[in-house]
Scaffold this active site. Sequence first.
Site, PDB file in Angstrom:
ATOM      1  N   ASP A  24      -2.157  10.561  -1.830  1.00 14.16           N
ATOM      2  CA  ASP A  24      -3.188   9.361  -2.158  1.00 14.16           C
ATOM      3  C   ASP A  24      -2.883  10.792  -4.123  1.00 14.16           C
ATOM      4  OD1 ASP A  24      -3.087   8.277   0.088  1.00 14.16           O
ATOM      5  OD2 ASP A  24      -3.220   6.203  -1.756  1.00 14.16           O
ATOM      6  N   ARG A  76       1.069  -0.879  -0.182  1.00 15.93           N
ATOM      7  CA  ARG A  76       0.174  -0.017  -0.220  1.00 15.93           C
ATOM      8  C   ARG A  76       1.153   1.306   0.010  1.00 15.93           C
ATOM      9  NH1 ARG A  76       2.843   1.711   3.386  1.00 15.93           N
ATOM     10  NH2 ARG A  76       1.132   3.746   3.826  1.00 15.93           N
ATOM     11  N   GLY A  77       0.413   2.835  -0.193  1.00 15.15           N
ATOM     12  CA  GLY A  77       1.106   3.416  -0.251  1.00 15.15           C
ATOM     13  C   GLY A  77       1.173   4.144  -2.014  1.00 15.15           C
ATOM     14  N   ALA A  78       0.542   5.541  -2.604  1.00 12.19           N
ATOM     15  CA  ALA A  78       0.518   5.534  -3.390  1.00 12.19           C
ATOM     16  C   ALA A  78       1.438   5.473  -3.692  1.00 12.19           C
ATOM     17  CB  ALA A  78       0.215   6.893  -3.502  1.00 12.19           C
ATOM     18  N   ASN A 115      -5.432  12.129   1.002  1.00 12.43           N
ATOM     19  CA  ASN A 115      -4.275  10.955   1.928  1.00 12.43           C
ATOM     20  C   ASN A 115      -5.665  10.242   2.558  1.00 12.43           C
ATOM     21  OD1 ASN A 115      -2.110  10.229   2.361  1.00 12.43           O
ATOM     22  ND2 ASN A 115      -2.424  11.177   4.478  1.00 12.43           N
ATOM     23  N   LYS A 116      -5.001   9.751   3.510  1.00 10.64           N
ATOM     24  CA  LYS A 116      -5.453   8.379   4.088  1.00 10.64           C
ATOM     25  C   LYS A 116      -6.594   9.170   5.020  1.00 10.64           C
ATOM     26  CE  LYS A 116      -4.867   5.192   4.583  1.00 10.64           C
ATOM     27  NZ  LYS A 116      -6.061   4.086   3.730  1.00 10.64           N
ATOM     28  N   GLN A 155      -1.412   2.450  10.160  1.00 13.65           N
ATOM     29  CA  GLN A 155       0.138   1.840   9.494  1.00 13.65           C
ATOM     30  C   GLN A 155       0.861   2.703  10.132  1.00 13.65           C
ATOM     31  OE1 GLN A 155      -2.851   3.155   8.451  1.00 13.65           O
ATOM     32  NE2 GLN A 155      -3.115   2.136   5.821  1.00 13.65           N
ATOM     33  N   ARG A 175      -7.524  -0.401  -6.449  1.00 16.81           N
ATOM     34  CA  ARG A 175      -8.206   1.380  -5.767  1.00 16.81           C
ATOM     35  C   ARG A 175      -8.053   1.585  -6.273  1.00 16.81           C
ATOM     36  NH1 ARG A 175      -4.421   0.749  -0.472  1.00 16.81           N
ATOM     37  NH2 ARG A 175      -6.479   1.103   0.093  1.00 16.81           N
TER      38      ARG A 175
END
Lengths: 350, 350
Positions: A236, A45-47, A246-247, A195, A88
């Site tokens: 993101d 995960r993570g853009a 973002n998250k 995270q 995603r």
Amino acid sequence: MIPTIKWHDSEVWMIDQRKLPNKVQWYVCKRGGEVIAAIRKMVIRGAPAIGIAAGMGLALGANRIRARSYEAFRRQFLILGEKMAAARPTAVNLQWAVERMKNLVESMAECSVDEIKEALRTESEKILEEDIECNKKMGQYGQKLVPKGATVLTHCNAGALATGGYGTALGVIRAAHEKGKDIKVIADETRPWLQGLRLTSFELMQDGIPVSVIADNAAGFLMRKGRIDLVITGADRIAANGDVANKIGTYQVAVLAKANGIPFYVAAPMSTVDIRLKSGDMIPVEERAPEEIYRVGKQRLAPPGLRALNPAFDITPSKYVTAIITEKGIIRPPFRKNLKKFWENSRAPA
Amino acid sequence: MIPTIKWHDSEVWMIDQRKLPNKVQWYVCKRGGEVIAAIRKMVIRGAPAIGIAAGMGLALGANRIRARSYEAFRRQFLILGEKMAAARPTAVNLQWAVERMKNLVESMAECSVDEIKEALRTESEKILEEDIECNKKMGQYGQKLVPKGATVLTHCNAGALATGGYGTALGVIRAAHEKGKDIKVIADETRPWLQGLRLTSFELMQDGIPVSVIADNAAGFLMRKGRIDLVITGADRIAANGDVANKIGTYQVAVLAKANGIPFYVAAPMSTVDIRLKSGDMIPVEERAPEEIYRVGKQRLAPPGLRALNPAFDITPSKYVTAIITEKGIIRPPFRKNLKKFWENSRAPA
């Protein structure tokens, strides 16, 4: 630091981030579809990291395509590319990487299928290398914004594990640490996926950077107490007006930073900028399964039949963003104008 | 709804809130010291509920005092009272209840020790009954602030389980539901202790009130989407200027409500008002063990040696509070003036 993702012979290996920090375990992908599943299930995960995974996944999938003619290969590749891009919805880096790989295929109509397969693998390696290089540049620009002795709040994990290596927000923190700035980090634990608790703490402790984790609920309290000097997060997707996806929880941190007079920085490569989108309201926000809320680790901690809402991202309006740290430099307001300028420069031949 | 705490013969029984909702289990106290431990370990929690527990715990402890003379009894009782008052620092209801029980003892210098013991038990029952009555009155006043069809966000658990029964914030929600207002509740899960996920959802589902749980990180996102009409929380202590101490994260919710033009209400009995304190900055904020952050349920989810900060409460400046709902009516700004007026009225003989 172990790499987040890598080629191993003809397989793509990634650290299974669902198991960190308790287990450091490789997750092995032999087919493109397995990479899509890994992205969807958040093995990775993570853009920027899912952009890299998409590139590798497409090269991996391309290897399995049995077509002889360019047209047949292209057709099958585009189908895989569409599936990959849909793994995603929020991080634009995924689509960016798919686009880049597609463009490569489109440009090789005169080549043999084997040549294209080879080129795709090389391209995926290039995406990884460029990403690490970007992060280091971001770190160099960004560390200038971090005062000596500062305490930095970060949300989620925008570290080595969210990228090819080094990290975006954590890259800036690493660079400030390497400059001997004697900084401390406070990491939001970042529910529901934790995270911050599981990944950011793990990374920073490995590098010997002092870190304390807090419940997401405590960020505002610590800001009001004067215990946080600046905030740095990743992104993101960034719209043309500077709105940042973002998250989930990032928006809250940004509002609280503003209310407490604390700068709020976003660190992200130019590949995170989606210049086609006028504003953040056009960014699709993924809703994930409610289980992430009521099943913590292996335990169920809620009454049977409970409903839960689980948006995985939020949009921070650009008025809360002090500056955006990129590999091309630091972008300040007015964002619409300055993002456009940086975007055009980043497209120009070197 | 099962009672939160009750006398059972000569024992004090409380629902063990650490085990909810997976297990509904009584925790039995035979000595005053066991009640102190139960409050400290959060077997019972919630400002009004720990006030009630303190009253019962003192009556329970008084029964074990073997003194014959008033003076000897009083001396031992005061020692127990001091320990009880120190069980947790933030909620003023604990000190309020200890004060009330002490005043009773002081007023009975002419009575026999047995008479005092009997009176203490009766007083502790009165504290419980009055609390439930208060909550119902708060509900009646407060429900007027809840529009038909509204979606209410609440933080932590300010429900039956945090009180003698019915609840403060959830009392207002219950009253609005009973009026047929067709409301929905969104409950912050409330890390680290997950009172929202485990307790608020449990209570509201038992009463058939629609509830969805969210990660604390999602409250701002939903506010921005227009999906929350008002916020109601409880309080652990309210200073004379209207600053509110409540569960960690409350301050964040209040700032976000203001940023999104949403009313933020606090529901609490007058016993939560600490008129001696000029401002919220004078309220002591409990720091709890870091384990609450990195050990979720039975699992450890963080690297060994991780540091964590765990403030259990925060202070919401009164400028973020739209109104305070009490059993005496709704208090609006200016809070310094109006809290004083309500406070003096609440002291006046009926």
